[in-house]
Design an enzyme around this catalytic site. Structure first.
Site, PDB file in Angstrom:
ATOM      1  N   SER A   1       0.901  -1.272  -0.021  1.00 54.75           N
ATOM      2  CA  SER A   1      -0.143   0.218   0.084  1.00 54.75           C
ATOM      3  C   SER A   1       0.675   1.148  -0.069  1.00 54.75           C
ATOM      4  O   SER A   1       2.135   1.129   0.469  1.00 54.75           O
ATOM      5  CB  SER A   1      -1.031   0.007   1.374  1.00 54.75           C
ATOM      6  OG  SER A   1      -1.399   1.291   1.583  1.00 54.75           O
TER       7      SER A   1
ATOM      8  N   TYR B   1      -1.777  -1.267  10.695  1.00 57.13           N
ATOM      9  CA  TYR B   1      -2.168  -1.524   9.522  1.00 57.13           C
ATOM     10  C   TYR B   1      -1.015  -1.283   8.616  1.00 57.13           C
ATOM     11  O   TYR B   1      -0.326  -2.391   7.964  1.00 57.13           O
ATOM     12  CB  TYR B   1      -3.337  -0.835   9.134  1.00 57.13           C
ATOM     13  CG  TYR B   1      -3.532  -1.432   7.477  1.00 57.13           C
ATOM     14  CD1 TYR B   1      -4.033  -2.469   6.853  1.00 57.13           C
ATOM     15  CD2 TYR B   1      -3.199  -0.255   6.593  1.00 57.13           C
ATOM     16  CE1 TYR B   1      -3.846  -2.832   5.572  1.00 57.13           C
ATOM     17  CE2 TYR B   1      -3.003  -0.593   5.151  1.00 57.13           C
ATOM     18  CZ  TYR B   1      -3.636  -1.815   4.687  1.00 57.13           C
ATOM     19  OH  TYR B   1      -3.793  -1.978   3.321  1.00 57.13           O
TER      20      TYR B   1
ATOM     21  N   LYS C   1       2.046  -3.830   6.746  1.00 54.50           N
ATOM     22  CA  LYS C   1       2.314  -3.876   5.342  1.00 54.50           C
ATOM     23  C   LYS C   1       3.903  -3.860   5.246  1.00 54.50           C
ATOM     24  O   LYS C   1       4.779  -4.543   4.312  1.00 54.50           O
ATOM     25  CB  LYS C   1       1.924  -2.680   4.664  1.00 54.50           C
ATOM     26  CG  LYS C   1       0.189  -2.791   4.463  1.00 54.50           C
ATOM     27  CD  LYS C   1      -0.022  -4.058   3.527  1.00 54.50           C
ATOM     28  CE  LYS C   1      -1.659  -4.603   3.571  1.00 54.50           C
ATOM     29  NZ  LYS C   1      -1.774  -5.878   2.825  1.00 54.50           N
TER      30      LYS C   1
HETATM   31  P1  NAD Z   1     -11.222  -7.059   1.473  1.00 54.50           P
HETATM   32  O1  NAD Z   1     -11.367  -6.823   2.619  1.00 54.50           O
HETATM   33  O2  NAD Z   1     -12.208  -6.698   0.272  1.00 54.50           O
HETATM   34  O3  NAD Z   1     -10.512  -8.369   0.685  1.00 54.50           O
HETATM   35  C1  NAD Z   1      -9.466  -9.165   1.688  1.00 54.50           C
HETATM   36  C2  NAD Z   1      -9.941 -10.526   1.470  1.00 54.50           C
HETATM   37  O4  NAD Z   1      -9.560 -11.315   2.474  1.00 54.50           O
HETATM   38  C3  NAD Z   1     -11.636 -10.633   2.311  1.00 54.50           C
HETATM   39  O5  NAD Z   1     -12.306 -11.321   1.184  1.00 54.50           O
HETATM   40  C4  NAD Z   1     -11.271 -11.264   3.427  1.00 54.50           C
HETATM   41  O6  NAD Z   1     -12.585 -12.188   3.666  1.00 54.50           O
HETATM   42  C5  NAD Z   1     -10.045 -12.106   3.213  1.00 54.50           C
HETATM   43  N1  NAD Z   1      -9.431 -12.379   4.554  1.00 54.50           N
HETATM   44  C6  NAD Z   1      -9.221 -11.556   5.307  1.00 54.50           C
HETATM   45  N2  NAD Z   1      -8.228 -12.161   6.454  1.00 54.50           N
HETATM   46  C7  NAD Z   1      -8.155 -13.704   6.048  1.00 54.50           C
HETATM   47  C8  NAD Z   1      -7.500 -14.854   6.316  1.00 54.50           C
HETATM   48  N3  NAD Z   1      -6.916 -14.578   7.618  1.00 54.50           N
HETATM   49  N4  NAD Z   1      -7.595 -15.845   5.828  1.00 54.50           N
HETATM   50  C9  NAD Z   1      -8.378 -15.961   4.612  1.00 54.50           C
HETATM   51  N5  NAD Z   1      -9.033 -15.015   4.064  1.00 54.50           N
HETATM   52  C10 NAD Z   1      -8.839 -13.731   4.739  1.00 54.50           C
HETATM   53  O7  NAD Z   1     -10.148  -5.782   0.934  1.00 54.50           O
HETATM   54  P2  NAD Z   1      -9.423  -5.425  -0.720  1.00 54.50           P
HETATM   55  O8  NAD Z   1      -9.605  -3.729  -0.494  1.00 54.50           O
HETATM   56  O9  NAD Z   1      -9.692  -6.362  -1.673  1.00 54.50           O
HETATM   57  O10 NAD Z   1      -7.923  -5.497  -0.431  1.00 54.50           O
HETATM   58  C11 NAD Z   1      -7.076  -6.601  -0.575  1.00 54.50           C
HETATM   59  C12 NAD Z   1      -5.828  -6.247  -0.174  1.00 54.50           C
HETATM   60  O11 NAD Z   1      -5.166  -5.021  -0.732  1.00 54.50           O
HETATM   61  C13 NAD Z   1      -5.316  -6.253   1.409  1.00 54.50           C
HETATM   62  O12 NAD Z   1      -4.283  -7.042   1.829  1.00 54.50           O
HETATM   63  C14 NAD Z   1      -5.274  -4.939   1.743  1.00 54.50           C
HETATM   64  O13 NAD Z   1      -4.465  -4.342   2.657  1.00 54.50           O
HETATM   65  C15 NAD Z   1      -4.427  -4.526   0.369  1.00 54.50           C
HETATM   66  N6  NAD Z   1      -4.845  -2.976   0.030  1.00 54.50           N
HETATM   67  C16 NAD Z   1      -6.105  -2.301  -0.085  1.00 54.50           C
HETATM   68  C17 NAD Z   1      -6.285  -1.254  -0.211  1.00 54.50           C
HETATM   69  C18 NAD Z   1      -7.658  -0.569  -0.373  1.00 54.50           C
HETATM   70  O14 NAD Z   1      -7.755   0.661  -0.248  1.00 54.50           O
HETATM   71  N7  NAD Z   1      -8.541  -1.324  -0.722  1.00 54.50           N
HETATM   72  C19 NAD Z   1      -5.160  -0.107  -0.717  1.00 54.50           C
HETATM   73  C20 NAD Z   1      -3.950  -0.847  -0.427  1.00 54.50           C
HETATM   74  C21 NAD Z   1      -3.586  -2.003  -0.183  1.00 54.50           C
HETATM   75  C1  WQD Z   2      -9.453   9.807   1.102  1.00 52.61           C
HETATM   76  C2  WQD Z   2      -9.440  11.054   1.381  1.00 52.61           C
HETATM   77  C3  WQD Z   2      -9.611  11.881   3.624  1.00 52.61           C
HETATM   78  C4  WQD Z   2     -13.743   9.544   4.181  1.00 52.61           C
HETATM   79  C5  WQD Z   2      -6.676   4.449   3.137  1.00 52.61           C
HETATM   80  C6  WQD Z   2      -5.647   3.951   3.770  1.00 52.61           C
HETATM   81  C7  WQD Z   2      -4.614   3.492   2.790  1.00 52.61           C
HETATM   82  C8  WQD Z   2      -5.302   2.520   1.460  1.00 52.61           C
HETATM   83  C9  WQD Z   2      -6.179   3.293   1.164  1.00 52.61           C
HETATM   84  C10 WQD Z   2      -5.030   0.331   2.277  1.00 52.61           C
HETATM   85  C11 WQD Z   2      -8.434  11.669   2.324  1.00 52.61           C
HETATM   86  C12 WQD Z   2     -10.917  12.012   2.881  1.00 52.61           C
HETATM   87  C13 WQD Z   2     -12.290  10.075   3.618  1.00 52.61           C
HETATM   88  C14 WQD Z   2     -14.476  10.374   4.659  1.00 52.61           C
HETATM   89  C15 WQD Z   2     -13.175  12.199   3.865  1.00 52.61           C
HETATM   90  N1  WQD Z   2      -5.783   1.291   2.144  1.00 52.61           N
HETATM   91  N2  WQD Z   2     -12.167  11.429   3.342  1.00 52.61           N
HETATM   92  N3  WQD Z   2     -14.136  11.751   4.546  1.00 52.61           N
HETATM   93  O1  WQD Z   2      -7.027   7.671   3.903  1.00 52.61           O
HETATM   94  O2  WQD Z   2      -6.266   8.247   1.525  1.00 52.61           O
HETATM   95  O3  WQD Z   2      -6.200   5.617   2.459  1.00 52.61           O
HETATM   96  O4  WQD Z   2      -7.150   3.819   2.133  1.00 52.61           O
HETATM   97  O5  WQD Z   2      -3.968   0.200   2.208  1.00 52.61           O
HETATM   98  O6  WQD Z   2      -3.511   2.723   3.626  1.00 52.61           O
HETATM   99  O7  WQD Z   2      -4.947   4.889   4.731  1.00 52.61           O
HETATM  100  O8  WQD Z   2      -8.184   6.841   2.124  1.00 52.61           O
HETATM  101  O9  WQD Z   2     -10.494   6.886   1.318  1.00 52.61           O
HETATM  102  O10 WQD Z   2      -9.986   7.042   3.665  1.00 52.61           O
HETATM  103  O11 WQD Z   2      -9.582   8.953   2.313  1.00 52.61           O
HETATM  104  O12 WQD Z   2     -13.100  13.467   3.824  1.00 52.61           O
HETATM  105  O13 WQD Z   2     -15.642  10.102   5.065  1.00 52.61           O
HETATM  106  O14 WQD Z   2     -10.941  11.401   1.669  1.00 52.61           O
HETATM  107  O15 WQD Z   2      -9.518  12.579   4.804  1.00 52.61           O
HETATM  108  O16 WQD Z   2      -8.092  12.927   2.228  1.00 52.61           O
HETATM  109  P1  WQD Z   2      -6.739   7.155   2.501  1.00 52.61           P
HETATM  110  P2  WQD Z   2      -9.658   7.510   2.283  1.00 52.61           P
END
Ligand code: NAD
Ligand code: WQD
Length: 341
Positions: A126, A150, A154
């Site tokens: 991330s 979190y 990562k």
């Molecule tokens: P999500 O929660 O929709 O998907 C994660 C999946 O993993 C879910 O289906 C959940 O049921 C499963 N899971 C969780 N723990 C588990 C375990 N111990 N064993 C088996 N399954 C398990 O999230 P997402 O948005 O699809 O994110 C996927 C990956 O990408 C995550 O690792 C997340 O940290 C990373 N990521 C997400 C974002 C974002 O903003 N969505 C940004 C950067 C990184």
């Molecule tokens: C985006 C912008 C908020 C909600 C997070 C994690 C990051 C990654 C992606 C997993 C910011 C603003 C948000 C609301 C708002 N996930 N906001 N009102 O914080 O950039 O990233 O998700 O890896 O690790 O930190 O994403 O969508 O929460 O926020 O004003 O109700 O929207 O302040 O500027 P963020 P976000």
């Protein structure tokens, strides 16, 4: 070479979209998921969209016996590791759950991979690992830091994978650092379905647009940005999914390093208010908002330099803001209760 890819967390938001793109590119995803933040309906929809049966096993990445069973039953070539918990705020409240799920889960998975002779892995990292960057756009060699459990999970998993690779460079490791994934498949059949009140901006805006919430709280209007609200690099989830396909394909290229760290972003930053306006256009509904206090831990601006992804993976984002909002709206308006209905 087997085209079987073990996809941990494959029923989740990014995982389900990646399964569609994998199948369309000729790969065969083998999904494992404990459905802690998803349901098997997403996989049924993947089957509907692709016309292919999706092989899935319900279970936990922390269950070594379960992993061995799957790895011995399927001829797995590589792993995409999505499974984990992802809510920043919750990770501060429940650090042990996050370290256990994300770090212990990864260690158990990587051990099982090694013992079953599987050494290719794509990991969901991330942009959070860059902390608050000193300059922009963010390049892969920028300093790393974390401000919450979190983010630390990562960062630590990235370190574990780097160490695994240094100890045995037959491993092929690709760390993908996602910026802000949004959007949904253009069919409106799969999308993001948060269990609870959404933490992320776009799912929240989408629920204001369908009338589930009265207004959006904009976290901070006094940042040093063009309109005072936070700026992020939003990336369409289908572009992100395609990046995973490219990462797998890159494993077969001899001229690339076996340890790659790649930003997946667009290179374009949009403010919270830009997103509100764009979503109003896509949905045709007004999005009421109130500017409130900054959210603890947020930074002003974050966007990627995506040029390395183009250089090594031949990947770049193709979908713009309008498509991100149109597709989110199609998913949200056709599935107001997510997969539950
Ligand atoms: P999500 O929660 O929709 O998907 C994660 C999946 O993993 C879910 O289906 C959940 O049921 C499963 N899971 C969780 N723990 C588990 C375990 N111990 N064993 C088996 N399954 C398990 O999230 P997402 O948005 O699809 O994110 C996927 C990956 O990408 C995550 O690792 C997340 O940290 C990373 N990521 C997400 C974002 C974002 O903003 N969505 C940004 C950067 C990184
Ligand atoms: C985006 C912008 C908020 C909600 C997070 C994690 C990051 C990654 C992606 C997993 C910011 C603003 C948000 C609301 C708002 N996930 N906001 N009102 O914080 O950039 O990233 O998700 O890896 O690790 O930190 O994403 O969508 O929460 O926020 O004003 O109700 O929207 O302040 O500027 P963020 P976000």
């Amino acid at each position: 070479m087997s085209k079987n890819v073990l996809v941990t967390g494959g029923a989740g938001y990014i995982g389900s979209h990646t399964c569609v793109e994998l199948i369309e590119a000729g790969f065969n995803p083998i999904v494992i998921d404990n459905f802690s933040n998803s349901s098997s309906v997403s996989l049924e929809r993947v089957e509907e969209l692709t016309g292919k049966k999706v092989c899935f096993y319900e279970g936990d990445v922390r269950d070594r016996q379960f992993l061995d069973t799957v790895m011995q039953a399927e001829e797995i070539d590589s792993v995409i590791h999505f499974a984990g918990l992802k809510a920043v705020g919750e990770s501060v409240e429940k650090p042990l759950e996050y370290y256990d799920n994300n770090i212990s889960g990864s260690i158990i998975l990587f051990n099982a991979m090694r013992d079953n002779g599987i050494k290719k892995v794509v990991f969901s990292s991330s942009a959070t690992v860059y902390g608050d960057p000193h300059t922009l756009p963010i390049k892969e060699d920028f300093p790393l830091s974390a401000t919450n459990p979190y983010g630390r999970s990562k960062l630590f998993i990235e370190d574990i994978l780097r160490d695994i690779y240094y100890a045995d460079n037959h491993w092929q490791v690709t760390l993908l650092r996602y910026f802000n994934p949004v959007g949904a498949h253009k069919s409106g059949r799969i999308g993001e379905d948060p269990n609870d009140i959404p933490n992320n901006l776009i799912p929240f805006i989408a629920r204001v647009a369908v009338g589930q919430y009265e207004y959006l709280s904009v976290f901070g209007g006094d940042y040093d940005t063009p309109d005072g609200t936070g700026v992020r690099d939003y990336i369409h989830v289908v572009d992100l999914a395609k990046g995973h396909v490219k990462a797998l394909q890159a494993f077969e290229k001899d001229d690339l390093d076996n340890l790659l760290t790649v930003n997946l972003g667009t290179g374009q930053g949009y403010s919270v208010l830009d997103m509100v306006k764009a979503f109003e256009q896509s949905s045709g509904n007004e999005i009421a908002y109130k500017i409130v206090e900054r959210r603890a831990g947020d930074i002003a601006t974050c966007y990627a330099d995506p040029s390395y992804a183009k250089e090594v993976l031949g990947w770049q984002a193709e979908r713009g803001l309008r498509e991100m909002c149109d597709d989110t709206w199609r998913w949200q308006s056709q599935n107001p209760q997510g997969y539950a209905a």
